[in-house]
Write a protein that holds these residues in place. Structure first.
Motif, PDB file in Angstrom:
ATOM      1  N   MET A 179       0.806  -1.381  -0.117  1.00  0.00           N
ATOM      2  CA  MET A 179      -0.037  -0.098  -0.230  1.00  0.00           C
ATOM      3  C   MET A 179       0.996   1.352   0.176  1.00  0.00           C
ATOM      4  O   MET A 179       0.800   2.334  -0.750  1.00  0.00           O
ATOM      5  N   LYS A 180       1.958   1.108   0.854  1.00  0.00           N
ATOM      6  CA  LYS A 180       2.778   2.373   0.985  1.00  0.00           C
ATOM      7  C   LYS A 180       3.610   2.783  -0.396  1.00  0.00           C
ATOM      8  O   LYS A 180       3.619   3.710  -0.872  1.00  0.00           O
ATOM      9  N   ASP A 181       3.966   1.523  -1.093  1.00  0.00           N
ATOM     10  CA  ASP A 181       4.543   1.597  -2.518  1.00  0.00           C
ATOM     11  C   ASP A 181       3.675   2.243  -3.446  1.00  0.00           C
ATOM     12  O   ASP A 181       3.985   2.903  -4.425  1.00  0.00           O
ATOM     13  N   MET A 182       2.457   2.068  -3.254  1.00  0.00           N
ATOM     14  CA  MET A 182       1.190   2.533  -4.336  1.00  0.00           C
ATOM     15  C   MET A 182       0.788   3.828  -3.912  1.00  0.00           C
ATOM     16  O   MET A 182      -0.227   4.334  -4.338  1.00  0.00           O
ATOM     17  N   GLY A 183       1.246   4.401  -2.710  1.00  0.00           N
ATOM     18  CA  GLY A 183       0.816   5.791  -2.257  1.00  0.00           C
ATOM     19  C   GLY A 183      -0.344   5.566  -1.477  1.00  0.00           C
ATOM     20  O   GLY A 183      -1.269   6.591  -1.480  1.00  0.00           O
ATOM     21  N   LEU A 184      -0.677   4.457  -0.906  1.00  0.00           N
ATOM     22  CA  LEU A 184      -2.011   4.451  -0.106  1.00  0.00           C
ATOM     23  C   LEU A 184      -1.733   4.405   1.307  1.00  0.00           C
ATOM     24  O   LEU A 184      -0.712   4.000   1.744  1.00  0.00           O
ATOM     25  N   ASP A 185      -2.668   4.580   1.982  1.00  0.00           N
ATOM     26  CA  ASP A 185      -2.586   4.698   3.449  1.00  0.00           C
ATOM     27  C   ASP A 185      -3.058   3.499   4.319  1.00  0.00           C
ATOM     28  O   ASP A 185      -4.258   3.104   4.272  1.00  0.00           O
ATOM     29  N   PRO A 186      -2.111   2.484   4.897  1.00  0.00           N
ATOM     30  CA  PRO A 186      -2.825   1.265   5.161  1.00  0.00           C
ATOM     31  C   PRO A 186      -3.573   1.686   6.692  1.00  0.00           C
ATOM     32  O   PRO A 186      -4.239   0.592   7.150  1.00  0.00           O
ATOM     33  N   GLU A 187      -3.618   2.860   6.987  1.00  0.00           N
ATOM     34  CA  GLU A 187      -4.540   3.181   8.148  1.00  0.00           C
ATOM     35  C   GLU A 187      -6.170   3.525   7.532  1.00  0.00           C
ATOM     36  O   GLU A 187      -6.746   3.776   8.597  1.00  0.00           O
TER      37      GLU A 187
END
Ligand SMILES: [Zn+2]
Length: 637
Positions: A179-187
């Protein structure tokens, strides 16, 4: 096609795996039961493999290539043998790779199906499986296993991946990093859900890609991905296996709506039930043979192929009694399935999906009304129908609104309810009434006083004809204000806003009647909804002397020029923790009237081929069925 899904989740604590496997006997059992396809196991939920694997672990007490022997035996019976690979549940992998566990977004804990494993001798009732996340290392492993299976076996008959869509978000380390690699927020839950969908679709594409490198057109199915409310996964299935065990999973009225929904894609679809009294994995559990025959006839009547779940005994011998029951049901299916091939439901009424429980309630009512129906959604052609039902919670785009207005302007009838209304239909939504549970006043048979709606009304304004009124409760039930055991009584004076109103070609129920009916099964509500339908829609098929558990399906073969009318009757009863079919009463003098503006050459009962006298007058085909039991198939040419 008559299929068997042969589970083989086998504990390492059982010895002599496959000791009674006999290829000739296995072939004979498959052939005698008229099985066309049997799915057999490469790898099970315990995490063991049933073929010589370099990547996985062969079951410790298996001494030969059971999978190959099974495939050969099934092929010798002239049947197909797709290969099963577990995905979401694999105990051995879960024990060895905690980093592969699916981690719940909200609890941040591993996801267990059934109870959390204590790994002790505490008695276990039901399931205990730890769910794995097929992203990162576990995805790579599944790809490698798939390649290994494709190298060793001919996968032309197909590959079946199981347990592919538990939950819809995961925050394991692989998913968080991705998710971080894709610019998404895991929270963020929406981000986690978005990522989950992206990765599941990628997984389906990649695994199917591998299978198709070896066998270009091999069927590949991801179980759990034939959910009506998860359309994003549907394009990546080569066909649909609609798992639905009516005895344990909510009864006999759920399959038809799913079948109708998936039929729209134009791919092959199967109903999948079980031979079990209750559910999967029940050794020694039996469904009675006529119940299984009913289920097969039911699947054929909705255009589905049929699949019956079984679980092979660890000794490797197919259970004699199971295949006697299955053979009885499949023998009947074998005689009638040709009348289902390349047919489509023939109807003038459609259910517009709202993707809520209201759809199920609406489908139940349509079935109780013994109506054949189609499913429609955004973008579908509705001009061919005379009536469209919009259950409770349909959301409309501007384009949908335009199409529905054109539809009514051209004489089409709309039956709608609760939130599924917009001003252009001539009924203006004001607000929700604010009541918790209110009442409806509308004379239905012997009920002349207000009856509970098991929901509450929306307030609307229109100049339409008011057909029923709302009685609000004195107050909403709280800890501070309550009356008696259950719900607040109704005010004697009705409200200004209607419960049921007809404005031109639109009939509007102010309550979410389909959701309320699905939840309550209320007799009064059922009669009320039927009464509403009768105000605006004239049925294409009228059947007399077929009770409310009787089901009517009407299909047409354009190619062969016949109509197939299926009448089914077996009243389900609840006993213990199951819903079962045990009584198959004979019905007499069932009278059929069908609106059919065509020259009819013959009306025949099949598979017995008996001619049925008929009359065709003023576009109505009429005939009588003197006696029927369980299922009657009438072919009209
Ligand atoms: Zn994950």
């Amino acid at each position: 096609m008559k299929c068997v899904h042969l589970d083989f989740h086998t504990s390492p604590d059982i010895e002599n795996i496959g000791v009674d496997f006999n290829k000739e006997e296995f072939t004979k059992t498959v052939k005698d039961a008229k099985v066309d396809l049997m799915t057999v196991f490469a790898k099970c939920h315990h995490g063991y493999s049933y073929y010589p694997t370099k990547l996985g672990t062969v079951h410790p007490n298996l001494k030969f290539n059971l999978l190959q022997e099974e495939i050969d035996a099934i092929h010798a019976a002239g049947a197909k043998a797709p290969i099963y690979i577990t995905m979401g549940w694999s105990k051995l992998d879960a024990d060895q790779h905690p980093e592969w566990h699916h981690i719940d977004f909200f609890t941040k804990q591993p996801v267990y199906f059934g109870s959390k494993p204590p790994y002790t001798d505490v008695p276990l009732r039901g399931c205990t499986w730890t769910t794995l996340c097929p992203v990162g290392g576990y995805k790579k492993y599944l790809e490698d296993i798939t390649r290994e299976v494709c190298e060793q076996f001919d996968v032309s008959d197909g590959v079946f991946y199981d347990i592919c869509f538990i939950k819809d978000a995961c925050v394991c380390d692989s998913c968080k990093a991705g998710m971080k690699d894709m610019g998404l927020d895991p929270e963020n839950f929406d981000d986690a859900r978005k990522y989950f969908r992206i990765k599941r679709i990628e997984l389906m594409k990649d695994l199917t890609g591998i299978v198709h490198e070896y066998k270009k057109d091999a069927p590949v199915f991801y179980n759990g991905g034939a959910d009506m409310n998860r359309p994003e996964y549907h394009p990546y299935q080569t066909h649909y296996e609609l798992e639905d065990l009516p005895t344990a999973w909510g009864g006999y009225d759920l399959m038809p709506i799913r079948a109708k929904y998936f039929e729209k894609y134009g791919k092959i679809f199967w109903g999948m039930t079980g031979k079990f009294h209750h559910s999967w994995g029940e050794f020694g559990g039996f469904k009675n043979k006529d119940a299984l025959k009913y289920e097969c006839a039911d699947m054929i009547s909705i255009g589905a192929s049929m699949s019956v779940g079984d679980q092979l005994h660890p000794c490797g011998k197919l259970d004699e009694s199971t295949y006697s029951v299955m053979g009885y049901a499949f023998d009947y299916a074998d005689k009638i399935e040709k009348y289902s091939e390349n047919t489509k439901a023939y109807t003038d009424i459609a259910l517009w999906m709202s993707h809520s429980d209201s759809d199920i309630g609406c489908s139940k009512i349509l079935q109780i009304m013994q109506l054949e129906y189609d499913i429609v959604e955004v973008g579908d052609d509705i001009s061919k129908y005379s009536c469209v039902v919009l259950p409770d919670r349909v959301k409309f785009s501007d384009d949908d609104k335009k199409r529905l207005c054109e539809f009514t302007a051209n004489g089409g009838k709309i039956i709608t309810s609760a939130e599924s209304i917009f001003d252009e239909l001539g009924i203006k939504m004001i607000k929700h009434s604010g009541s918790d549970e209110d009442f409806i006043s509308c004379e239905i048979d012997e009920i002349k006083t207000p009856f509970l709606s098991y929901s509450s009304a929306y307030v609307t304004e229109s100049e339409g004809e008011v057909l029923a009124k709302v009685h609000a409760p004195y107050f909403n039930r709280t800890y501070e204000h309550f009356c008696g055991h259950k719900n607040t009584p109704f005010k004697l004076q009705s409200e200004e806003y209607p419960a049921l109103v007809k404005k031109g070609n639109v009939l509007y129920f102010a309550h979410p009647v389909f959701e309320a009916y699905n939840k309550s099964g209320s007799y009064a509500l059922e009669r009320y909804i039927k009464k509403g339908f009768e105000k605006i829609y004239s049925k294409q098929i009228e059947i007399e002397n077929l009770p409310s558990c009787g089901r009517v399906r009407f299909r047409k073969s354009e190619e062969k020029g016949f109509y197939a009318l299926h009448l089914l009757y077996a009243p389900p009863v609840n006993r213990g923790n199951v819903c079962l079919l045990e009584d198959f009463p004979v019905l007499s003098n069932v009278k059929v009237k069908i609106k059919l503006d065509q020259n009819i050459k013959s009306v025949k009962s099949e598979p017995d081929g008996e001619n049925i006298p008929f009359v065709c007058e003023n576009g109505i085909l009429s005939f009588d069925i003197p006696k029927m039991q369980l299922h009657k198939l009438i072919i009209i040419e």
